[in-house]
Design a protein around this motif. Sequence first.
Motif, PDB file in Angstrom:
ATOM      1  N   SER A  52      30.242  33.360 -35.118  1.00 59.84           N
ATOM      2  CA  SER A  52      30.726  31.992 -35.638  1.00 59.84           C
ATOM      3  C   SER A  52      29.168  30.788 -34.679  1.00 59.84           C
ATOM      4  CB  SER A  52      31.746  31.256 -34.537  1.00 59.84           C
ATOM      5  OG  SER A  52      31.812  31.527 -32.960  1.00 59.84           O
ATOM      6  N   GLN A  53      28.424  31.817 -33.670  1.00 59.98           N
ATOM      7  CA  GLN A  53      27.818  30.430 -33.017  1.00 59.98           C
ATOM      8  C   GLN A  53      26.082  30.198 -34.270  1.00 59.98           C
ATOM      9  OE1 GLN A  53      28.256  28.771 -30.577  1.00 59.98           O
ATOM     10  NE2 GLN A  53      29.967  29.896 -30.477  1.00 59.98           N
ATOM     11  N   GLN A  54      26.090  30.716 -35.281  1.00 59.09           N
ATOM     12  CA  GLN A  54      25.447  30.364 -36.450  1.00 59.09           C
ATOM     13  C   GLN A  54      24.457  29.858 -36.539  1.00 59.09           C
ATOM     14  OE1 GLN A  54      23.402  33.231 -35.885  1.00 59.09           O
ATOM     15  NE2 GLN A  54      23.581  35.129 -38.062  1.00 59.09           N
ATOM     16  N   GLN A  55      25.405  28.732 -36.926  1.00 59.30           N
ATOM     17  CA  GLN A  55      24.937  26.985 -36.928  1.00 59.30           C
ATOM     18  C   GLN A  55      24.436  27.049 -35.940  1.00 59.30           C
ATOM     19  OE1 GLN A  55      24.514  25.130 -39.941  1.00 59.30           O
ATOM     20  NE2 GLN A  55      24.056  22.998 -38.679  1.00 59.30           N
ATOM     21  N   GLU A  56      24.427  26.790 -34.712  1.00 61.49           N
ATOM     22  CA  GLU A  56      24.020  26.378 -33.196  1.00 61.49           C
ATOM     23  C   GLU A  56      22.418  27.310 -33.299  1.00 61.49           C
ATOM     24  OE1 GLU A  56      25.281  25.659 -28.083  1.00 61.49           O
ATOM     25  OE2 GLU A  56      26.270  26.674 -30.123  1.00 61.49           O
TER      26      GLU A  56
ATOM     27  N   GLU B  62      21.042  28.384 -35.522  1.00 60.69           N
ATOM     28  CA  GLU B  62      19.980  27.881 -36.683  1.00 60.69           C
ATOM     29  C   GLU B  62      19.370  26.497 -35.966  1.00 60.69           C
ATOM     30  OE1 GLU B  62      16.740  27.774 -38.907  1.00 60.69           O
ATOM     31  OE2 GLU B  62      17.823  29.594 -38.719  1.00 60.69           O
ATOM     32  N   GLU B  63      19.981  25.208 -35.458  1.00 63.17           N
ATOM     33  CA  GLU B  63      19.740  24.629 -35.216  1.00 63.17           C
ATOM     34  C   GLU B  63      18.756  23.794 -33.483  1.00 63.17           C
ATOM     35  OE1 GLU B  63      23.596  21.790 -34.020  1.00 63.17           O
ATOM     36  OE2 GLU B  63      23.493  22.047 -36.663  1.00 63.17           O
ATOM     37  N   LEU B  64      19.633  25.844 -32.759  1.00 63.38           N
ATOM     38  CA  LEU B  64      18.291  25.318 -31.721  1.00 63.38           C
ATOM     39  C   LEU B  64      16.744  26.249 -31.905  1.00 63.38           C
ATOM     40  CD1 LEU B  64      18.742  25.319 -28.574  1.00 63.38           C
ATOM     41  CD2 LEU B  64      19.352  27.074 -28.673  1.00 63.38           C
ATOM     42  N   TYR B  65      17.108  27.085 -32.957  1.00 63.29           N
ATOM     43  CA  TYR B  65      15.701  27.187 -33.303  1.00 63.29           C
ATOM     44  C   TYR B  65      15.011  26.283 -34.286  1.00 63.29           C
ATOM     45  CZ  TYR B  65      12.152  30.262 -36.740  1.00 63.29           C
ATOM     46  OH  TYR B  65      10.845  30.056 -36.679  1.00 63.29           O
ATOM     47  N   GLN B  66      15.932  25.706 -35.233  1.00 58.21           N
ATOM     48  CA  GLN B  66      15.015  24.746 -35.474  1.00 58.21           C
ATOM     49  C   GLN B  66      14.287  23.313 -34.118  1.00 58.21           C
ATOM     50  OE1 GLN B  66      13.657  24.446 -38.301  1.00 58.21           O
ATOM     51  NE2 GLN B  66      14.929  26.415 -39.240  1.00 58.21           N
ATOM     52  N   ARG B  67      14.665  23.465 -33.457  1.00 60.03           N
ATOM     53  CA  ARG B  67      13.871  22.087 -32.256  1.00 60.03           C
ATOM     54  C   ARG B  67      13.560  23.178 -31.425  1.00 60.03           C
ATOM     55  NH1 ARG B  67      12.087  17.893 -30.192  1.00 60.03           N
ATOM     56  NH2 ARG B  67      13.136  17.788 -27.647  1.00 60.03           N
ATOM     57  N   THR B  68      13.526  24.041 -31.229  1.00 63.95           N
ATOM     58  CA  THR B  68      12.516  24.539 -30.938  1.00 63.95           C
ATOM     59  C   THR B  68      11.448  25.371 -31.567  1.00 63.95           C
ATOM     60  OG1 THR B  68      14.228  26.356 -29.447  1.00 63.95           O
ATOM     61  CG2 THR B  68      11.617  26.818 -29.157  1.00 63.95           C
ATOM     62  N   LEU B  69      11.215  25.230 -31.986  1.00 64.66           N
ATOM     63  CA  LEU B  69      10.194  24.811 -33.591  1.00 64.66           C
ATOM     64  C   LEU B  69       9.385  23.589 -33.173  1.00 64.66           C
ATOM     65  CD1 LEU B  69      10.926  26.607 -36.814  1.00 64.66           C
ATOM     66  CD2 LEU B  69       9.399  27.774 -34.326  1.00 64.66           C
ATOM     67  N   GLN B  70      10.186  22.556 -33.099  1.00 64.48           N
ATOM     68  CA  GLN B  70       9.407  21.062 -33.114  1.00 64.48           C
ATOM     69  C   GLN B  70       9.303  20.793 -31.750  1.00 64.48           C
ATOM     70  OE1 GLN B  70       9.360  18.681 -35.500  1.00 64.48           O
ATOM     71  NE2 GLN B  70       7.914  17.349 -33.518  1.00 64.48           N
TER      72      GLN B  70
ATOM     73  N   ASN C 122      14.766  26.593 -21.396  1.00 65.32           N
ATOM     74  CA  ASN C 122      16.166  26.695 -21.585  1.00 65.32           C
ATOM     75  C   ASN C 122      16.574  26.887 -23.182  1.00 65.32           C
ATOM     76  OD1 ASN C 122      15.861  25.776 -19.119  1.00 65.32           O
ATOM     77  ND2 ASN C 122      16.739  23.568 -19.007  1.00 65.32           N
ATOM     78  N   ASN C 123      15.684  26.514 -24.470  1.00 62.90           N
ATOM     79  CA  ASN C 123      16.133  26.637 -25.761  1.00 62.90           C
ATOM     80  C   ASN C 123      15.974  28.022 -25.516  1.00 62.90           C
ATOM     81  OD1 ASN C 123      16.350  24.629 -25.640  1.00 62.90           O
ATOM     82  ND2 ASN C 123      14.913  24.185 -27.850  1.00 62.90           N
ATOM     83  N   MET C 124      14.574  29.177 -25.003  1.00 62.06           N
ATOM     84  CA  MET C 124      14.994  30.288 -25.466  1.00 62.06           C
ATOM     85  C   MET C 124      15.746  31.011 -25.051  1.00 62.06           C
ATOM     86  SD  MET C 124      12.171  30.295 -27.249  1.00 62.06           S
ATOM     87  CE  MET C 124       9.977  30.792 -27.776  1.00 62.06           C
ATOM     88  N   ALA C 125      15.679  30.945 -23.695  1.00 64.16           N
ATOM     89  CA  ALA C 125      17.141  31.469 -23.100  1.00 64.16           C
ATOM     90  C   ALA C 125      17.982  31.529 -23.893  1.00 64.16           C
ATOM     91  CB  ALA C 125      17.229  30.856 -21.602  1.00 64.16           C
ATOM     92  N   ALA C 126      18.763  30.334 -24.569  1.00 66.01           N
ATOM     93  CA  ALA C 126      20.247  30.021 -25.268  1.00 66.01           C
ATOM     94  C   ALA C 126      19.729  30.790 -26.190  1.00 66.01           C
ATOM     95  CB  ALA C 126      20.414  28.308 -24.972  1.00 66.01           C
TER      96      ALA C 126
END
Length: 162
Positions: free
Chosen positions: A94-98, A100-108, A76-80
């Motif tokens: 406007s979605q840059q912050q989101e 980056e957070e999604l990228y960090q969550r995916t790394l985790q 789901n993260n990859m699709a998002a």
Amino acid sequence: MEVFKRFAETVKDITRDLGEKAKDIGEKARDIGEKALDLGERAGDRARDVAKKSVEFVGVQKLKLELSRYEKEMENNMAALGYLYYKSRQGDVSQQQEMEELYQRTLQLEQDIRQLEEEIQKILPRPPVCPQCQKELPPGGRFCSYCGRQVVEDGPDDPAGA
């Protein structure tokens, strides 16, 4: 008198034979008792092994369930992330912050997935694989039962190699 003597000797012989037979039966009963005890101990050992394997199985199933959830979340993260990247390429920053957070969550999630896979591997190690035909090998096998390739080299300290 002679008849009584022979009768007494016959009774004595029969009594001695019965005593020996009783002794033999006693020894056989003791052997059977020891074998029954041994079987009972082995059955107890097997029951403990089965219980341990059951606990391991349940533990592995829980880990696999958690792994499955992480993998679905990763999907789901990859699709998002793909969607957010697409939007950013269209000029929506406007979605840059989101993103980056999604990228960090995916790394985790990647780290968590690796950790779960390692835990599962510790509990249920994968069987060895033949380097030639890639089939799973039986435990302790020296040759592949599919292609015949020797998979364990005879060493100097290997009694089979001597």
